[in-house]
Every structure is written in structure tokens, then in C-alpha cells.
Write a protein that holds these residues in place. Structure first.
Motif, PDB file in Angstrom:
ATOM      1  N   PRO A  92      -3.503   1.316  62.281  1.00 59.05           N
ATOM      2  CA  PRO A  92      -4.259   0.098  62.579  1.00 59.05           C
ATOM      3  C   PRO A  92      -3.731  -0.595  63.828  1.00 59.05           C
ATOM      4  CG  PRO A  92      -2.767  -0.257  60.727  1.00 59.05           C
ATOM      5  CD  PRO A  92      -2.717   1.203  61.036  1.00 59.05           C
TER       6      PRO A  92
ATOM      7  N   LYS B 110      -2.010  -3.292  66.275  1.00 63.57           N
ATOM      8  CA  LYS B 110      -0.757  -4.030  66.165  1.00 63.57           C
ATOM      9  C   LYS B 110      -0.736  -5.156  67.191  1.00 63.57           C
ATOM     10  CE  LYS B 110       1.964  -0.011  64.664  1.00 63.57           C
ATOM     11  NZ  LYS B 110       3.136   0.858  64.985  1.00 63.57           N
TER      12      LYS B 110
ATOM     13  N   ASN C 106      -7.946  -7.701  59.501  1.00 66.09           N
ATOM     14  CA  ASN C 106      -8.281  -8.048  58.106  1.00 66.09           C
ATOM     15  C   ASN C 106      -7.685  -9.399  57.709  1.00 66.09           C
ATOM     16  OD1 ASN C 106      -9.824  -5.748  57.547  1.00 66.09           O
ATOM     17  ND2 ASN C 106      -8.007  -4.553  57.019  1.00 66.09           N
TER      18      ASN C 106
ATOM     19  N   LYS D 224      -8.236  -5.198  53.270  1.00 70.44           N
ATOM     20  CA  LYS D 224      -6.803  -5.464  53.309  1.00 70.44           C
ATOM     21  C   LYS D 224      -6.117  -4.954  52.042  1.00 70.44           C
ATOM     22  CE  LYS D 224      -3.515  -9.165  54.279  1.00 70.44           C
ATOM     23  NZ  LYS D 224      -3.378 -10.616  54.626  1.00 70.44           N
ATOM     24  N   GLN D 225      -6.760  -5.145  50.886  1.00 73.98           N
ATOM     25  CA  GLN D 225      -6.188  -4.680  49.623  1.00 73.98           C
ATOM     26  C   GLN D 225      -6.072  -3.163  49.584  1.00 73.98           C
ATOM     27  OE1 GLN D 225      -8.688  -6.388  46.585  1.00 73.98           O
ATOM     28  NE2 GLN D 225      -7.662  -8.378  46.650  1.00 73.98           N
ATOM     29  N   LYS D 226      -7.005  -2.484  50.240  1.00 74.41           N
ATOM     30  CA  LYS D 226      -7.010  -1.014  50.259  1.00 74.41           C
ATOM     31  C   LYS D 226      -6.174  -0.435  51.394  1.00 74.41           C
ATOM     32  CE  LYS D 226     -11.693  -0.596  48.341  1.00 74.41           C
ATOM     33  NZ  LYS D 226     -13.066  -0.092  48.614  1.00 74.41           N
ATOM     34  N   ASN D 227      -5.583  -1.324  52.210  1.00 73.67           N
ATOM     35  CA  ASN D 227      -4.870  -0.878  53.415  1.00 73.67           C
ATOM     36  C   ASN D 227      -5.791  -0.074  54.328  1.00 73.67           C
ATOM     37  OD1 ASN D 227      -2.310  -2.027  52.760  1.00 73.67           O
ATOM     38  ND2 ASN D 227      -1.963  -0.337  51.321  1.00 73.67           N
TER      39      ASN D 227
ATOM     40  N   TRP E 132      -8.195   0.297  57.659  1.00 74.06           N
ATOM     41  CA  TRP E 132      -8.330  -0.284  58.985  1.00 74.06           C
ATOM     42  C   TRP E 132      -9.539   0.286  59.695  1.00 74.06           C
ATOM     43  CZ3 TRP E 132      -4.708   3.543  57.997  1.00 74.06           C
ATOM     44  CH2 TRP E 132      -4.696   4.657  58.851  1.00 74.06           C
TER      45      TRP E 132
ATOM     46  N   ILE F 268      -8.181   5.005  55.680  1.00 73.14           N
ATOM     47  CA  ILE F 268      -7.109   4.664  54.752  1.00 73.14           C
ATOM     48  C   ILE F 268      -5.940   5.612  54.989  1.00 73.14           C
ATOM     49  CG2 ILE F 268      -6.412   4.583  52.313  1.00 73.14           C
ATOM     50  CD1 ILE F 268      -9.225   3.729  51.621  1.00 73.14           C
TER      51      ILE F 268
END
Length: 213
Positions: free
Chosen positions: A69, A71, A108, A136-139, A141, A177
Motif C-alpha cells: 500500500p 506510504k 483507508n 482497513k479491517q481487511k488490510n 489496499w 490483500i
């Protein structure tokens, strides 16, 4: 084009942050639909982006890729004029709001956009803020999917309400993911019209999102 002609609610693609306009007639307009392992058209840019806070030299911005994701995404900064209850203030705020949409796509993080969105904006909550929280909960991006925008009209409907119409387009995007394994893809969204209904109460907030009739 007059913002008074703006009529029907605009929807966002399910499970993404990508905006899509609706049509008051029976013919469905172009929307973004997730697909598995399909090639998509690329998007092109339109003018007008709002300013963002520059990252520190030790925190270089790195856009999202299939491997990781984004940065150190620059945090959008609200211009001083965007705090004014005026046509220029509403225009500047609308541009700032779109920068928050792009920021939410990359991070997110919806803490900033929630501060300038009313609870009455169903589209904002269900199709912008909530999907980012689930991602965000699932990571998960997103790669791509940037919104390019240009304000085309500002119309004051009451002392504390203004409609800002914009022309925008969205780049194609992919969702990950696991690195290098896209979960879904969204096609680019061609140029279309959207409007933000703004409410002023010690500062602007988006009260609803509507599309051209």
C-alpha cells in the motif's frame, strides 16, 4: 452549466471509493464494476487538484503498488479561503473534499473526511466512509482509482447552503490483500458531472452528493 439542474443521487461503486454518477432516466450511465482478472481502460487527468501537506524529507511519499500500500501519503490541507461562507470558499472547500476522497483511497483513513461530512449524507457514509473502514479491517489496499476534478459552477441556494458542481473522472484501479494478487479491478470512469450540496455551520460540510439529470 447551472447547478440548479442537478437532480438525482450519485452512487459509488460497491466496495470502493470510486464515484459514479446516476441518471434520472431508465438508461444506466457508466459505472465502475469490480471484475476478476480483466483488463481495463486507463483514465486520463482533468485540471484542478487541491494542495496537500508536503511529507517530511525523512518520510518520502510512496504510491501504492501491487506489492504494498501507499506510504507517507501527504495529508490534504484545507486552504484558508475554504473556511469562508462565500462562492470562493465553497469552491475551494469542494476541491478540498475531493482531495480527502483521494486521501481516503490511498490510506483507508476517514478521520478527516468524517469531520466535514454530515450524518445526512447517505452516499458519503455508505459508499465512501464505510467501505474504507471495511478495507482497513481487511488490510486491503487500492492501486490507482484517483479522482481528477474541475469545479464548473457554484450556486448559493440559501444563506448557509451552496451547491458546487464538478466535472470529474476516475482512473482504473486494482484492490489487493496479498501482494501481486489482485482481488478485483475497476474500470476507469469517463468524464461526468457531480454536485456537492454544502451546508455552512461554522465551516462547510458536505450534506449530500447528487448527479446531473
Amino acid at each position: 452549466m447551472s447547478a440548479r439542474k442537478i437532480a438525482c443521487v450519485a452512487l459509488l461503486a460497491a466496495g470502493s471509493i470510486a464515484l459514479a454518477a446516476c441518471d434520472s432516466g431508465s438508461t444506466a450511465p457508466p459505472t465502475q464494476t469490480p471484475t476478476q482478472s480483466q483488463d481495463n481502460q486507463g483514465g486520463s487527468s482533468a485540471p484542478s487538484e487541491t494542495s496537500t501537506a508536503a511529507p517530511k524529507a525523512t518520510e518520502k511519499y510512496e504510491p501504492a503498488t501491487a506489492a504494498a500500500p501507499a506510504k507517507n501519503v501527504p495529508i490534504p490541507t484545507m486552504p484558508a479561503v475554504a473556511k469562508n461562507n462565500s462562492d470562493d470558499g465553497a469552491k475551494s472547500f469542494a476541491e478540498y473534499y475531493f482531495s480527502l476522497i483521494n486521501y481516503s483511497i490511498e490510506t483507508n483513513d476517514v478521520s478527516l473526511i468524517k469531520k466535514v461530512t454530515t450524518r445526512q449524507c447517505q452516499v458519503c457514509g455508505e459508499d465512501i466512509i464505510d467501505p474504507a473502514g471495511r478495507a482497513k479491517q481487511k488490510n486491503m489496499w487500492q492501486v490507482g482509482g484517483k479522482h481528477h476534478f474541475e469545479v464548473i459552477d457554484v450556486y448559493k441556494t440559501a444563506n448557509n447552503r451552496t451547491v458546487v458542481s464538478l466535472r470529474y473522472k476516475v482512473d482504473e484501479s486494482e484492490f489487493y490483500i496479498m501482494k501481486y494478487k489482485p482481488e478485483a479491478k475497476l474500470e476507469s470512469l469517463p468524464s461526468t458531472i457531480l454536485a456537492l450540496n454544502l451546508l455552512y455551520d461554522k465551516g462547510w460540510k458536505v450534506d449530500s452528493i447528487v448527479g446531473e439529470s
